[in-house]
Design a protein around this motif. Structure first.
Motif, short mmCIF file in Angstrom:
data_model
loop_
_atom_site.label_atom_id
_atom_site.label_comp_id
_atom_site.label_asym_id
_atom_site.label_seq_id
_atom_site.Cartn_x
_atom_site.Cartn_y
_atom_site.Cartn_z
N ASN A 7 -8.72 -22.41 -12.79
CA ASN A 7 -8.98 -23.19 -11.59
C ASN A 7 -8.73 -22.30 -10.38
OD1 ASN A 7 -6.16 -23.23 -10.82
ND2 ASN A 7 -5.84 -24.78 -12.41
N PRO A 8 -9.07 -22.76 -9.15
CA PRO A 8 -8.93 -21.89 -7.98
C PRO A 8 -7.53 -21.31 -7.79
CG PRO A 8 -10.26 -23.80 -7.43
CD PRO A 8 -9.73 -24.04 -8.81
N GLY A 9 -6.49 -22.11 -8.06
CA GLY A 9 -5.14 -21.60 -7.92
C GLY A 9 -4.83 -20.49 -8.91
N GLU A 10 -5.26 -20.68 -10.17
CA GLU A 10 -5.05 -19.66 -11.19
C GLU A 10 -5.85 -18.41 -10.89
OE1 GLU A 10 -4.16 -22.66 -14.97
OE2 GLU A 10 -6.15 -21.81 -14.64
N ALA A 11 -7.09 -18.58 -10.43
CA ALA A 11 -7.92 -17.43 -10.09
C ALA A 11 -7.27 -16.63 -8.96
CB ALA A 11 -9.32 -17.90 -9.68
N GLY A 12 -6.69 -17.33 -7.99
CA GLY A 12 -5.99 -16.64 -6.91
C GLY A 12 -4.82 -15.84 -7.41
N ASP A 13 -4.06 -16.41 -8.36
CA ASP A 13 -2.93 -15.69 -8.95
C ASP A 13 -3.41 -14.42 -9.66
OD1 ASP A 13 -1.19 -17.59 -8.05
OD2 ASP A 13 -0.86 -18.54 -10.00
N ILE A 14 -4.49 -14.55 -10.43
CA ILE A 14 -5.01 -13.40 -11.18
C ILE A 14 -5.46 -12.31 -10.21
CG2 ILE A 14 -6.84 -12.63 -12.73
CD1 ILE A 14 -6.76 -15.48 -13.95
N LEU A 15 -6.20 -12.68 -9.18
CA LEU A 15 -6.73 -11.69 -8.25
C LEU A 15 -5.61 -11.00 -7.46
CD1 LEU A 15 -9.90 -13.56 -6.92
CD2 LEU A 15 -9.81 -11.63 -8.51
N ARG A 16 -4.62 -11.77 -7.03
CA ARG A 16 -3.49 -11.16 -6.30
C ARG A 16 -2.72 -10.22 -7.21
NH1 ARG A 16 -2.70 -16.37 -4.70
NH2 ARG A 16 -0.74 -16.53 -5.87
N TRP A 17 -2.50 -10.65 -8.45
CA TRP A 17 -1.76 -9.81 -9.40
C TRP A 17 -2.51 -8.50 -9.65
CZ3 TRP A 17 2.89 -10.98 -12.02
CH2 TRP A 17 3.24 -10.08 -13.03
N LEU A 18 -3.81 -8.61 -9.90
CA LEU A 18 -4.61 -7.41 -10.14
C LEU A 18 -4.62 -6.49 -8.92
CD1 LEU A 18 -7.83 -8.35 -12.15
CD2 LEU A 18 -6.12 -6.64 -12.73
N ALA A 19 -4.70 -7.07 -7.73
CA ALA A 19 -4.70 -6.26 -6.51
C ALA A 19 -3.40 -5.49 -6.37
CB ALA A 19 -4.93 -7.16 -5.29
N VAL A 20 -2.29 -6.16 -6.61
CA VAL A 20 -0.98 -5.49 -6.53
C VAL A 20 -0.85 -4.43 -7.61
CG1 VAL A 20 1.51 -5.83 -6.82
CG2 VAL A 20 0.19 -7.42 -5.42
N LEU A 21 -1.32 -4.74 -8.81
CA LEU A 21 -1.25 -3.79 -9.91
C LEU A 21 -2.09 -2.55 -9.63
CD1 LEU A 21 0.07 -3.63 -12.72
CD2 LEU A 21 -1.99 -4.65 -13.67
N MET A 22 -3.28 -2.75 -9.08
CA MET A 22 -4.14 -1.62 -8.73
C MET A 22 -3.53 -0.80 -7.60
SD MET A 22 -8.01 -3.16 -8.92
CE MET A 22 -8.76 -3.59 -10.49
N LEU A 23 -2.99 -1.48 -6.59
CA LEU A 23 -2.39 -0.76 -5.46
C LEU A 23 -1.21 0.08 -5.92
CD1 LEU A 23 -2.12 -0.19 -2.43
CD2 LEU A 23 -0.70 -2.25 -2.25
N SER A 24 -0.37 -0.46 -6.80
CA SER A 24 0.79 0.29 -7.27
C SER A 24 0.34 1.55 -8.01
CB SER A 24 1.65 -0.58 -8.18
OG SER A 24 0.97 -0.92 -9.37
N GLY A 25 -0.74 1.46 -8.77
CA GLY A 25 -1.26 2.64 -9.45
C GLY A 25 -1.84 3.66 -8.48
N TRP A 26 -2.61 3.18 -7.53
CA TRP A 26 -3.21 4.08 -6.55
C TRP A 26 -2.14 4.85 -5.77
CZ3 TRP A 26 -7.97 5.73 -4.93
CH2 TRP A 26 -9.07 5.19 -5.60
N LEU A 27 -1.07 4.18 -5.42
CA LEU A 27 -0.02 4.84 -4.64
C LEU A 27 0.71 5.91 -5.44
CD1 LEU A 27 1.46 1.76 -2.74
CD2 LEU A 27 0.05 3.60 -1.79
N CYS A 28 0.58 5.88 -6.76
CA CYS A 28 1.24 6.88 -7.60
C CYS A 28 0.30 7.98 -8.07
CB CYS A 28 1.88 6.20 -8.81
SG CYS A 28 3.30 5.17 -8.41
N VAL A 29 -0.97 7.95 -7.64
CA VAL A 29 -1.92 8.99 -8.04
C VAL A 29 -1.46 10.39 -7.59
CG1 VAL A 29 -4.25 9.89 -7.66
CG2 VAL A 29 -3.92 7.50 -8.31
#
Length: 241
Positions: A7-29
């Motif tokens: 649902n929209p709330g769950e999709a928002g959680d998934i997208l925010r989580w993925l964004a944070v996960l991607m950002l954390s990886g990018w910052l460690c490149v």
């Protein structure tokens, strides 16, 4: 988080989580490129993903363990600051090598695909009321309300957790950074660990088989990742979880 179509709330959680996960990886490149400068970029990028996960968790835990800052409400902030400091420090004085964008896209697609498969498996077995799942969820919930480390024991009021819990801390840190509730954070953490394990193993095999040629190394890396994720100790097959 129990259906194939969030649902929209769950999709928002998934997208925010993925964004944070991607950002954390990018910052460690930059740090990963310094640590392993002679391996293919895919291996560096996979290492950066794993470093982002580990550094964020430790950075959220340490101030609370030392009694400097309360974990609840500040663990995620400490993690963000440490990740940005890691990027800034590792970037200084390094060569401005061009970023291989094609390889970045391939690496991110591989990671997101594994994450999606991992999450799909979790939502088909979303019940957290059996095996070690209630304990894990209890640890995660206790951590999100913790001031100091170790956090309060969810099953023995008035005492602290006397079990290894640093992996739960990392999940709690990402839950804070992505503003996700414990039950969803549990499922998203499991999907994240599934994806990190897959790309980490594939990258390790690719990095140690350069003499075999690019095609053979990539095929061996993919096979090793699948073997680890879907065979492992056969727990998933034996218990259907």
């Amino acid at each position: 988080m129990t259906g194939w179509f969030p649902n929209p709330g769950e999709a928002g959680d998934i997208l925010r989580w993925l964004a944070v996960l991607m950002l954390s990886g990018w910052l460690c490149v930059p740090l990963a490129r310094r640590l392993v400068p002679d391996v293919p970029f895919f291996a560096q990028f996979a290492l950066a993903k794993c470093l982002g996960w580990v550094i964020a968790g430790y950075a959220g835990w340490l101030p609370a363990a030392l009694g400097v800052l309360p974990f609840s409400g500040t663990g995620g902030s400490a993690a963000f600051l440490t990740l940005f400091a890691t990027w800034f420090t590792a970037s200084r004085g390094s060569r401005a090598d061009p970023m291989p964008w094609r390889q970045i896209v391939v690496a991110e697609l591989a990671f997101v695909t594994l994450f999606a498969f991992g999450l799909a498996q979790r939502v088909t077995h979303a019940n957290l009321a059996y095996l070690e799942k209630p304990t894990n969820l209890g640890f995660l919930t206790a951590l999100l309300h913790a001031e100091t480390m170790p956090p309060a024991e969810a099953w023995f009021s008035g005492n602290q957790i006397n079990y290894y819990y640093l992996g739960h801390v990392t999940s709690a840190v990402f839950a804070q950074m992505a503003a996700v509730q414990p039950d969803h954070a549990y499922q998203l953490s499991m999907a994240s660990l599934f994806a990190l394990t897959g790309v980490g193993i594939a990258a390790s095999v690719i990095a140690i088989l350069p003499a075999a040629g690019k095609t053979v190394a990539q095929a061996a890396g993919a096979l090793a990742a699948l073997a680890a994720l879907y065979a492992g100790n056969l727990h998933a097959f034996l218990y259907n979880v």
